[in-house]
Design an enzyme around this catalytic site. Structure first.
Site, PDB file in Angstrom:
ATOM      1  N   ASP A 120       0.908  -1.595   0.167  1.00 30.60           N
ATOM      2  CA  ASP A 120      -0.004   0.040  -0.135  1.00 30.60           C
ATOM      3  C   ASP A 120       0.757   1.302  -0.275  1.00 30.60           C
ATOM      4  OD1 ASP A 120      -1.774  -1.866   2.667  1.00 30.60           O
ATOM      5  OD2 ASP A 120      -2.437  -1.783   0.066  1.00 30.60           O
ATOM      6  N   GLU A 174     -10.681   0.371  -3.783  1.00 28.64           N
ATOM      7  CA  GLU A 174     -10.399   1.019  -2.997  1.00 28.64           C
ATOM      8  C   GLU A 174      -8.787   2.113  -3.787  1.00 28.64           C
ATOM      9  OE1 GLU A 174      -9.366  -2.622  -1.226  1.00 28.64           O
ATOM     10  OE2 GLU A 174      -7.716  -3.377  -3.440  1.00 28.64           O
TER      11      GLU A 174
HETATM   12  C1  6LW Z   1      -5.767  -2.147   1.019  1.00 27.84           C
HETATM   13  C2  6LW Z   1      -6.399  -2.334   0.074  1.00 27.84           C
HETATM   14  C3  6LW Z   1      -5.838  -2.962  -0.533  1.00 27.84           C
HETATM   15  O1  6LW Z   1      -6.928  -1.547   2.582  1.00 27.84           O
HETATM   16  O2  6LW Z   1      -5.257  -4.164   0.219  1.00 27.84           O
HETATM   17  O3  6LW Z   1      -4.052  -3.313  -2.034  1.00 27.84           O
HETATM   18  C4  6LW Z   1      -5.953  -3.150   1.630  1.00 27.84           C
HETATM   19  N1  6LW Z   1      -5.077  -2.488  -1.505  1.00 27.84           N
HETATM   20  O4  6LW Z   1      -5.893  -0.420  -0.595  1.00 27.84           O
HETATM   21  C5  6LW Z   1      -5.015  -3.588   2.654  1.00 27.84           C
HETATM   22  O5  6LW Z   1      -3.291  -3.678   2.763  1.00 27.84           O
END
Ligand code: 6LW
Length: 522
Positions: A34, A190
């Site tokens: 992240d 996300e």
């Molecule tokens: C994070 C989300 C993700 O909150 O995995 O790869 C989750 N992206 O954005 C935890 O790292």
């Protein structure tokens, strides 16, 4: 125009000096999930998620986005973050770092409360502030900040990507919450970030989940609260395609964009290197890719929306950073920054002062198989092929005490080469924890007060061995790497090589680790 000049000058440099600088991915190997990046003048700063590991959110500094040096961490005090009983599925999730008017901000989410909070500083290598919680909204994750026209906006992932204005001094919500976009229909939209360029607001996010289906999409609007029009070339980054199914890098996504002083654009993102097909043990790592982003156009990542281990592309003028030492002699008054604890440490169980040139780990009854904070320090596994060796004085162990070297993926997934004391005698053994199953391999008596413990990794196994003279190493066990992989155990972290001590009863015992050596072979 500036970018065209940059590319032209790089091409000229290539032919004039016969070199194309290029670089090797990942730029931050091992568990560096992240990633988020910002720039202050000529300096880049990058942060990663850390879940149950403490200090939380390491801060890396670079001049070229390729060479990074850890200069500190955002969450270094228990008052900033309570990681009690955190594990690889909780604690500190995805962070964002931003720089605005002389101040750095890092915003993140603490699980399981799912409260969003941020800290700030004027010196990213120094102490960061106490947390400022955004109390009006909890839930989901991946917060980011965007500064525009003297206002501060807070965005985060809920069932939509949502936005509201906040008072950045207090975290108070100042406007109603609006829904911006939920991506192209991929699951788990996300990791949102907003960028303002050429009169457009660009909203970039990730979809598909942080596994093989991961991909980055982007949309834009003339207005911050939309409506947002998706890029016709989405996804702008992915390895879920047929073309990339055999790439050693999978799961690319969760990206951030940054411009360099020369006007060029770059993307950092996460991905993971598999052992050959589906499984990985090192967690999600940080990768870099060049971005072409012409005026009023959509960004194009590395030409075709994929990235490679060996990146053949013009780079920023490269500035090396001090390498981490392979061998840690524990001869400083603080641990090297690459060491982490599990949860908030019981600091009384660690000492660099009581025996010069050693780190003294003191036994506690919290075992490596439990939630909580056992006496443990670990550093990331950064290559599939590696060798870790620890020299330890075991003369102060007591009956029921165990100390050693571990390849630690989770409390129920770790392989240890350890020394245990029984009936006044020391023994060395391989200990394998795989979920609810534990197995102790052959136990051999030790004669020396100092022992050398070794774990080696390769594409198939972790090999556990020991020596009493640091020359002849006797093999104890080899264990399949797959039981430490993220695909097997879940969670969001990666294997750490760690030193630990534990006791099955209250004890004053301790182990003095003289040195720790970690060699990575790529
Ligand atoms: C994070 C989300 C993700 O909150 O995995 O790869 C989750 N992206 O954005 C935890 O790292």
């Amino acid at each position: 125009m500036k970018q065209k000049l940059f590319v032209l000058s790089a091409i000229l440099m290539h032919f004039a000096f016969g070199f194309s600088q290029g670089f090797k991915n990942p730029v931050l190997p091992g568990f560096h999930a992240d990633p988020s990046v910002c720039r202050a003048g000529d300096d880049f700063y990058l942060v990663n998620s850390t879940f149950q590991y403490f200090p939380g959110v390491p801060v890396y500094h670079s001049k070229d986005l390729i060479h990074w040096q850890q200069v500190g961490a955002c969450l270094t005090r228990p008052s900033q973050v309570d990681l009690t009983n955190a594990d690889g599925n909780s604690g500190i999730y995805a962070p964002t770092i931003r720089y605005h008017e002389g101040r750095f901000y890092m915003i993140t989410t603490l699980f399981p409360s799912r409260k969003h909070f941020y800290v700030h500083t004027k010196d990213p290598a120094g102490e960061w502030s106490e947390p400022i919680f955004i109390d009006s909204t909890t839930g989901s994750c991946d917060p980011t900040l965007f500064f525009d026209n003297g206002k501060c906006y807070f965005l985060w992932k809920d069932e939509y990507i949502k936005i509201c204005e906040i008072d950045v001094e207090t975290g108070k919500q100042l406007s109603e919450i609006k829904r911006l976009w939920s991506g192209m229909g991929g699951r788990y939209p996300e990791g949102p970030h907003i960028y303002k360029k050429d009169g457009f607001y660009y909203l970039m996010l990730s979809e598909g989940g942080t596994e093989h289906g991961h991909h980055v999409t982007i949309a834009r609007s003339r207005f911050l609260d939309g409506p947002y029009t998706p890029c016709p070339a989405n996804p702008i980054l992915t390895h879920f395609s047929n073309q990339m199914q055999n790439s050693p890098i999978q799961g690319v996504g969760h990206a951030d964009l940054v411009d360099a002083p020369d006007g060029s654009w770059w993307m950092i993102c996460l991905g993971y290197r598999t052992h050959g097909y589906l499984q990985h043990v090192m967690g999600r790592e940080t990768f870099l890719a060049p971005v072409r982003w012409d005026k009023n156009a959509w960004p194009v990542v590395n030409g075709d929306g994929t990235l490679q281990i060996d990146m053949e592309c013009p780079t920023l003028p490269q500035v090396e950073m001090p390498e981490e030492p392979e061998k840690d002699e524990f001869d400083k008054d603080r641990l090297e920054r690459y060491w982490s604890y599990l949860c908030n440490p019981h600091t009384e169980n660690y000492s660099l002062a009581e025996r010069k040139g050693h780190v003294r780990l003191k036994a506690s009854t919290v075992s490596m198989d439990e939630l909580g904070s056992p006496t443990f320090i670990g550093r990331r596994q950064t290559e599939i092929k590696f060798q870790a060796t620890a020299a330890v004085d075991i003369s102060q162990l007591e009956n029921g005490v165990t100390a050693g070297l571990t390849a630690y993926a989770a409390r129920l997934n770790h392989y240890d080469v350890r020394v245990t004391r029984e009936n006044g005698k020391n023994y060395v053994e391989a200990n394998l924890r795989v979920g609810q199953v534990g197995h102790v391999g052959k136990r051999l008596p030790l004669k020396s007060r100092k022992v050398y413990l070794r774990i080696e990794g390769d594409r198939d196994f972790y090999h556990l061995s020991f020596s009493e003279d640091n020359r002849h190493f006797e093999h104890l066990f080899q264990m399949d790497y797959r039981y430490l992989s993220t695909e097997t155990i879940g969670g969001f972290t990666g294997v750490h090589l760690g030193l630990f001590i534990q006791s099955d009863r209250p004890s004053d015992a301790y182990a003095d680790f003289d040195w720790f050596e970690y060699k990575a072979f790529n």
